[in-house]
Design an enzyme around this catalytic site. Structure first.
Site, mmCIF file in Angstrom:
data_model
loop_
_atom_site.group_PDB
_atom_site.id
_atom_site.type_symbol
_atom_site.label_atom_id
_atom_site.label_comp_id
_atom_site.label_asym_id
_atom_site.label_seq_id
_atom_site.Cartn_x
_atom_site.Cartn_y
_atom_site.Cartn_z
ATOM 1 N N LYS A 115 43.070 33.669 50.282
ATOM 2 C CA LYS A 115 42.850 33.491 51.765
ATOM 3 C C LYS A 115 42.117 32.290 52.008
ATOM 4 C CE LYS A 115 44.146 37.786 52.838
ATOM 5 N NZ LYS A 115 44.242 38.934 53.473
ATOM 6 N N LYS A 197 56.159 38.739 48.900
ATOM 7 C CA LYS A 197 56.035 40.299 49.310
ATOM 8 C C LYS A 197 55.947 40.381 50.909
ATOM 9 C CE LYS A 197 51.186 41.413 50.069
ATOM 10 N NZ LYS A 197 50.066 42.765 49.946
ATOM 11 N N LYS A 200 51.996 41.899 56.541
ATOM 12 C CA LYS A 200 52.054 41.851 58.020
ATOM 13 C C LYS A 200 51.404 40.687 58.569
ATOM 14 C CE LYS A 200 48.171 45.388 57.201
ATOM 15 N NZ LYS A 200 47.069 44.422 56.552
HETATM 16 P P1 ATP Z 1 47.753 40.830 54.713
HETATM 17 O O1 ATP Z 1 49.364 40.380 55.180
HETATM 18 O O2 ATP Z 1 47.274 41.054 56.133
HETATM 19 O O3 ATP Z 1 47.207 40.509 53.606
HETATM 20 P P2 ATP Z 1 49.152 43.114 53.593
HETATM 21 O O4 ATP Z 1 50.639 43.394 54.567
HETATM 22 O O5 ATP Z 1 49.528 42.433 52.294
HETATM 23 O O6 ATP Z 1 48.192 42.437 54.451
HETATM 24 P P3 ATP Z 1 47.255 44.789 52.939
HETATM 25 O O7 ATP Z 1 46.229 45.323 54.099
HETATM 26 O O8 ATP Z 1 46.765 43.943 52.082
HETATM 27 O O9 ATP Z 1 48.563 44.604 53.591
HETATM 28 O O10 ATP Z 1 47.613 45.991 52.135
HETATM 29 C C1 ATP Z 1 47.512 47.445 52.511
HETATM 30 C C2 ATP Z 1 48.273 48.365 51.452
HETATM 31 O O11 ATP Z 1 49.648 48.134 51.511
HETATM 32 C C3 ATP Z 1 47.958 48.279 50.013
HETATM 33 O O12 ATP Z 1 47.607 49.167 49.057
HETATM 34 C C4 ATP Z 1 48.908 47.137 49.382
HETATM 35 O O13 ATP Z 1 49.113 47.264 48.296
HETATM 36 C C5 ATP Z 1 50.142 47.799 50.538
HETATM 37 N N1 ATP Z 1 51.108 46.790 50.311
HETATM 38 C C6 ATP Z 1 51.184 45.869 51.255
HETATM 39 N N2 ATP Z 1 52.222 44.736 51.224
HETATM 40 C C7 ATP Z 1 53.165 45.828 50.395
HETATM 41 C C8 ATP Z 1 54.505 45.645 49.964
HETATM 42 N N3 ATP Z 1 55.009 44.430 50.578
HETATM 43 N N4 ATP Z 1 55.117 46.281 49.248
HETATM 44 C C9 ATP Z 1 54.428 47.461 48.821
HETATM 45 N N5 ATP Z 1 53.053 47.691 49.188
HETATM 46 C C10 ATP Z 1 52.366 46.940 50.008
#
Ligand code: ATP
Ligand code: LTN
Length: 448
Positions: A115, A197, A200
């Protein structure tokens, strides 16, 4: 334990629009856990401000996230759904835990590294101590289990380390949490780059399916998903794009990857991508319909927010008091020893000076009266009573016993005399009167 069940805590940040990855990897697994656990699901909006936010947008997103929790099937009657920022204990406990976390530990966190590379113009202290706030979220409720994706395991490990460190110093204050690995463990990858991955915060909107995407958009995104030129639908490393689509299809339909491969044997990518899109629509459509209903029902959501806030507020107060009470316990310990001439006599009596303490137990006989049982080497047992000013709860008594035994057990009586006094001197600080009292008593005994 709470209401006879183990406690579960998890949360999501209110940053960006939730993706299919968030749903399949996290939310979907949370539904139904309330039968087995007492569940707390928080909208961790204070974590979100570690990167710049527009206040109005953040407020809207936080509320949307809470509604998505409900629309995904997490029943607010059976689960505690609430905003992190509404419960002051998260920030309070985070500060305390900050003082028990080392810079070196935080420096190792890969999320911080990622980050801060991404937000090089705003590497703030909050981004650095983000995992401590996460530890506070979890420890505040004595959570036994925490469902997290693989990316959050490092933070959970740190939480355990901090809790163990604190307990090592002050007795059994925090429950040590375990990771909860859900049944559907699939990590959903980006539709545009299957080596990353689905996230969002991805800048390319075609890389992610958002929970609120309409059916046409979902199908279009699936059709455009990056695949390969192999022309076969097989579940293998060499075809990461197809493999990801199989994961999505199997998570949405409940079929195993082997069944999916069989189902599409001999079919083209076009047909398969359409089927994947339709399976996603069939999963997201009911969620979107429920969300639309909730949006119309402002009062219902307002009422949930209000109700849960006060429920959670009560829980966290108990925990914060408990942490504060640790210090009180130490004072009580000083008092117990100071008020008890017999005990001071016993532990400094010349005949016992070189014997080792085996066990010490305080138990409540009356509101303000404790029985002290001391077992030293050779099973010499002494009982005496001490009077205390403030009544101890059972839990505090237990903590005091743990504290006494963990710090005194195995020491000779002489060492205890010196050690206890040194420790009390160190701990009591402003309570010099108590320390002086004990010092006087002990020196009296030694002199006599
Ligand atoms: P950001 O992009 O803002 O870092 P993110 O989409 O990676 O966010 P988080 O808010 O970090 O999402 O994660 C929320 C939950 O969703 C966590 O438990 C994380 O493990 C799960 N998660 C996020 N992206 C994935 C994915 N692509 N596949 C499976 N689980 C996910
Ligand atoms: N850091 C987590 C969100 C989060 C969390 C928590 C998860 C904050 N506090 C406590 C589990 C328990 C994330 O980025 N997914």
């Amino acid at each position: 334990m709470l209401n006879g069940k183990k406690v579960l805590f998890s949360g999501m940040q209110a940053t960006g629009n939730l993706t299919l990855g968030n749903y399949l990897g996290a939310l979907k697994n949370w539904v139904g856990l309330c039968d087995e656990y007492e569940c707390f699901y928080s909208v961790v909006d204070m974590h979100s401000i570690t990167v710049r936010q527009d206040p109005a947008t953040l407020r809207k997103r936080a509320r949307t996230l809470l509604m998505i929790y409900i629309a995904a099937g997490i029943d607010p009657e059976k689960n505690c759904l609430y905003y992190q920022s509404h419960v002051s204990g998260h920030a309070e406990l985070a500060w305390i835990l900050n003082c028990f976390t080392y810079m070196g530990e935080l420096n190792r966190m890969t999320q911080f590294k990622d980050k801060s590379a991404k937000h090089a113009d705003n590497i703030n202290a909050g981004l650095f101590t983000y995992p401590v706030l996460m530890a506070a979220d979890i420890l505040l409720y004595q959570a036994d289990v925490v469902p997290v994706g693989i990316d959050q395991m490092q933070h959970l490990e740190l939480t355990r380390d901090i809790a163990q460190r604190f307990n090592g110093i002050y007795g059994d204050v925090f429950t040590i949490p375990e990771a909860y690995i859900g049944k559907v463990g699939a990590k959903i990858m980006s539709l545009q780059d299957p080596s990353r991955k689905m996230s969002k915060s991805d800048e390319n909107p075609n890389a992610s399916i958002y929970l609120m995407d309409d059916p046409d958009t979902i199908i279009r995104k699936c059709k455009r998903a990056v695949t390969d030129s192999e022309g076969q639908i097989l579940y293998r490393e060499e075809q990461p794009g197809i493999r990801n689509l199989i994961d999505i299809y199997s998570a949405c339909t409940g079929k195993t990857p082997e069944e999916v491969v069989k189902e599409f044997d001999g079919k083209g990518y076009g047909d398969f991508k359409l089927a994947v899109g339709e399976s996603v629509v069939s999963v997201l459509k009911p969620l979107q319909d429920r969300f639309a209903d909730l949006e119309k029902n402002k009062d219902y959501i307002d009422q949930i927010i209000k109700e849960k806030d006060s429920q959670v507020e009560h829980m966290q107060e108990l925990m914060i008091q408990r942490v504060d009470r640790v210090e009180l316990l130490l004072k009580q310990l000083a008092k117990v020893l100071a008020n008890n001439t017999n005990y001071a006599t016993l532990i400094s009596g010349p005949s016992y000076n070189q014997t080792k303490l085996k066990f010490i137990q305080l138990s409540k006989v009356e509101e303000h009266k404790l029985l002290v049982v001391v077992v030293v080497e050779g099973n010499i047992i002494r009982n005496s009573f001490v009077t205390i000013d403030e009544e101890l709860s059972d839990e505090e008594l237990l903590n005091l016993n743990i504290l006494l035994n963990s710090s005194l057990n195995g020491l000779t009586i002489e060492e205890i005399n010196l050690g206890v006094i040194a420790k009390m001197k160190e701990q009591a600080g402003s309570h010099r009167r108590v320390v002086d009292l004990v010092l006087n008593e002990v020196s009296e005994v030694i002199r006599s």
